[in-house]
Design a protein around this motif. Sequence first.
Motif, mmCIF file in Angstrom:
data_model
loop_
_atom_site.group_PDB
_atom_site.id
_atom_site.type_symbol
_atom_site.label_atom_id
_atom_site.label_comp_id
_atom_site.label_asym_id
_atom_site.label_seq_id
_atom_site.Cartn_x
_atom_site.Cartn_y
_atom_site.Cartn_z
ATOM 1 N N SER A 1 65.881 45.043 36.319
ATOM 2 C CA SER A 1 65.888 46.705 36.010
ATOM 3 C C SER A 1 64.996 47.049 37.612
ATOM 4 O O SER A 1 65.137 45.821 38.750
ATOM 5 N N ILE A 2 65.404 47.800 38.387
ATOM 6 C CA ILE A 2 64.678 48.692 39.732
ATOM 7 C C ILE A 2 63.600 49.721 39.422
ATOM 8 O O ILE A 2 63.822 50.047 38.642
ATOM 9 N N GLY A 3 63.032 49.357 39.920
ATOM 10 C CA GLY A 3 62.138 49.971 40.216
ATOM 11 C C GLY A 3 61.279 50.339 41.627
ATOM 12 O O GLY A 3 61.884 49.598 42.580
ATOM 13 N N LYS A 4 60.497 51.183 41.949
ATOM 14 C CA LYS A 4 59.129 51.305 43.054
ATOM 15 C C LYS A 4 58.132 50.313 42.776
ATOM 16 O O LYS A 4 57.463 51.056 41.618
ATOM 17 N N GLN A 5 57.296 50.021 43.338
ATOM 18 C CA GLN A 5 55.979 49.653 43.720
ATOM 19 C C GLN A 5 55.053 51.140 43.706
ATOM 20 O O GLN A 5 55.114 51.538 44.926
ATOM 21 N N LYS A 6 54.321 51.696 42.966
ATOM 22 C CA LYS A 6 53.476 52.379 42.859
ATOM 23 C C LYS A 6 52.094 52.181 42.743
ATOM 24 O O LYS A 6 51.114 51.424 42.639
ATOM 25 N N LEU A 7 51.311 51.130 44.740
ATOM 26 C CA LEU A 7 50.234 50.991 44.593
ATOM 27 C C LEU A 7 48.772 51.840 43.903
ATOM 28 O O LEU A 7 48.856 53.260 43.636
ATOM 29 N N PRO A 8 47.891 51.418 43.318
ATOM 30 C CA PRO A 8 46.575 52.611 43.158
ATOM 31 C C PRO A 8 45.996 52.624 44.167
ATOM 32 O O PRO A 8 46.113 52.286 45.454
ATOM 33 N N GLU A 9 45.638 54.300 44.136
ATOM 34 C CA GLU A 9 45.072 55.325 44.758
ATOM 35 C C GLU A 9 43.121 54.695 45.676
ATOM 36 O O GLU A 9 42.608 54.564 44.298
ATOM 37 N N LEU A 10 43.841 54.818 47.419
ATOM 38 C CA LEU A 10 42.364 54.005 47.373
ATOM 39 C C LEU A 10 40.549 54.641 47.506
ATOM 40 O O LEU A 10 41.031 55.755 48.495
ATOM 41 N N THR A 11 40.094 54.636 46.274
ATOM 42 C CA THR A 11 39.291 55.822 46.048
ATOM 43 C C THR A 11 37.877 54.939 46.147
ATOM 44 O O THR A 11 38.029 53.182 45.961
ATOM 45 N N ASP A 12 37.150 55.157 46.291
ATOM 46 C CA ASP A 12 36.049 54.954 46.288
ATOM 47 C C ASP A 12 35.643 54.501 44.574
ATOM 48 O O ASP A 12 35.475 53.127 44.555
ATOM 49 N N GLU A 13 35.660 55.011 43.552
ATOM 50 C CA GLU A 13 35.760 54.111 42.549
ATOM 51 C C GLU A 13 36.575 52.568 42.394
ATOM 52 O O GLU A 13 36.157 51.588 41.789
ATOM 53 N N PHE A 14 37.925 52.924 42.749
ATOM 54 C CA PHE A 14 38.236 51.442 42.831
ATOM 55 C C PHE A 14 38.441 50.376 43.147
ATOM 56 O O PHE A 14 38.266 50.015 43.222
ATOM 57 N N VAL A 15 37.734 50.949 44.985
ATOM 58 C CA VAL A 15 36.535 49.569 45.522
ATOM 59 C C VAL A 15 35.452 49.381 44.822
ATOM 60 O O VAL A 15 35.518 48.169 44.538
ATOM 61 N N GLN A 16 34.732 50.075 43.831
ATOM 62 C CA GLN A 16 33.722 49.369 42.768
ATOM 63 C C GLN A 16 34.353 48.599 41.941
ATOM 64 O O GLN A 16 33.596 47.422 41.652
ATOM 65 N N SER A 17 35.177 48.735 41.482
ATOM 66 C CA SER A 17 35.903 47.786 40.516
ATOM 67 C C SER A 17 36.325 46.923 41.161
ATOM 68 O O SER A 17 36.957 45.088 40.530
ATOM 69 N N LEU A 18 36.924 46.816 42.237
ATOM 70 C CA LEU A 18 36.807 45.397 42.636
ATOM 71 C C LEU A 18 35.849 44.138 42.118
ATOM 72 O O LEU A 18 35.530 43.495 42.515
ATOM 73 N N GLY A 19 34.799 44.482 42.691
ATOM 74 C CA GLY A 19 33.127 43.715 42.537
ATOM 75 C C GLY A 19 33.151 42.940 43.855
ATOM 76 O O GLY A 19 32.600 42.549 43.664
ATOM 77 N N ILE A 20 33.190 43.901 45.032
ATOM 78 C CA ILE A 20 32.776 42.775 46.365
ATOM 79 C C ILE A 20 31.618 42.932 47.104
ATOM 80 O O ILE A 20 31.254 44.522 47.034
ATOM 81 N N GLU A 21 30.948 42.496 47.100
ATOM 82 C CA GLU A 21 29.320 42.155 47.526
ATOM 83 C C GLU A 21 29.453 43.275 49.024
ATOM 84 O O GLU A 21 30.259 43.081 49.660
ATOM 85 N N GLY A 22 28.677 44.139 48.904
ATOM 86 C CA GLY A 22 28.614 44.965 49.585
ATOM 87 C C GLY A 22 29.343 46.568 50.238
ATOM 88 O O GLY A 22 29.283 47.007 51.094
ATOM 89 N N CYS A 23 30.809 46.362 49.460
ATOM 90 C CA CYS A 23 31.263 47.068 48.817
ATOM 91 C C CYS A 23 31.639 48.374 47.441
ATOM 92 O O CYS A 23 31.849 47.700 46.749
ATOM 93 N N SER A 24 31.271 49.472 48.224
ATOM 94 C CA SER A 24 31.143 50.667 47.206
ATOM 95 C C SER A 24 31.340 51.607 47.505
ATOM 96 O O SER A 24 31.736 52.699 46.433
ATOM 97 N N THR A 25 31.690 51.949 48.920
ATOM 98 C CA THR A 25 33.229 53.359 49.168
ATOM 99 C C THR A 25 34.643 52.164 50.200
ATOM 100 O O THR A 25 34.180 51.228 50.380
ATOM 101 N N LYS A 26 35.054 53.452 49.940
ATOM 102 C CA LYS A 26 36.503 52.897 50.717
ATOM 103 C C LYS A 26 36.346 52.724 51.732
ATOM 104 O O LYS A 26 36.672 51.635 53.268
#
Length: 367
Positions: free
Chosen positions: A167-192
């Motif tokens: 198959s042929i597709g296009k990669q769609k990156l998740p939007e860089l939002t504060d919620e996305f950053v929070q989901s990463l669980g990086i210490e000291g990072c809760s906003t983009k």
Amino acid sequence: MMIMKKRAGVLAAALVAAILLTACGNKEYLKDIKASNYVTLGEYTDIKASAEEPVVEDGTVDLYIDMYFRSPQATIEEVAGRTVVQTGDTVNIDYEGYIDGELFDGGSAAGTNLTIGSHQFIEGFEDGLIGAKIGEKVTLNLAFPDPYLQNPGLSGVPVVFEVEINSIGKQKLPELTDEFVQSLGIEGCSTKKELRDQVYDYFYQNAVQSYENKIEAALTDAVMANCTFKKLPKKMEERFAKNIEDALTAQASVQRLSLAEYMSDFYGMDEETYRKKFEEDATLMTQQYIMYQAIADVEGLNPTQEELQAEIDYRVENLHYESEEDYRKNADVELLREQLMRNHVMSFLKKHGKIETVTAEESKESN
């Protein structure tokens, strides 16, 4: 904390790494000699040195975030109305790799997503799929690069890949939002913004370190050019050569390679060449440290016992040793003392030197 992978140079950080190696055997240290017996110092103040200002190139932060945070959580949306592979597409493929007509271990997979132009596969693989159609089987006659660091045994080996486009597709990156950053669980990072700031700080600190390294190298070279050296203590040269070899052997073991394999695969050196290089670098380092020691003796820059102990305490805690005794069993404390002395001397040379920070444009003009 951001984790970045870097390839160490032949001597970059080799001596620092050697501090963590156990001191043993018949070695000669700076404490065992009088530096002024081996070097006549020339002028070492008002020394000129310049380097480009530390900067983070435009796009670096976003590129890093896209690669290490957004891409792993990307989705693939199938392309509608087109059946031919183009650069930038993410194709789903099945492939089999053959060497001398036989399937080889690790050379086959099914249902693999590959973005064309990402350079994930060996040269020629991705380009060979451009223009292929969904359902088409493509034969790629290629060769592994030489050297091939992922598997040195395959370096330069001819290989044939049979590839089917599912198959042929296009990669769609998740939007860089504060919620996305929070989901990463990086210490000291809760906003983009905090994520961007942390990534920026990482790259900026690396740029600053690179700037400092260039200034220190320029100062060292200039001061050495003003010195006259006598015959060096042989055992000290041997110590530095062994430090270099031990540090690089440790780096090789991380790659599950012998020292000879590591030096060949990463630096293109045969044993005769790299051993000669080790000796040359050891001689240079011996001259440098004797010069540093001579300046330290004149200017009163030798580290105190309290400074040495503070550094040991720091390393015990931050390198997670069980105790100071455990650290001392595994570290060359006298080499650590020499490193602290060298740091004092470099601070002195920078304070009493003529340091110039130039822009990239000014640097190009001067060259």
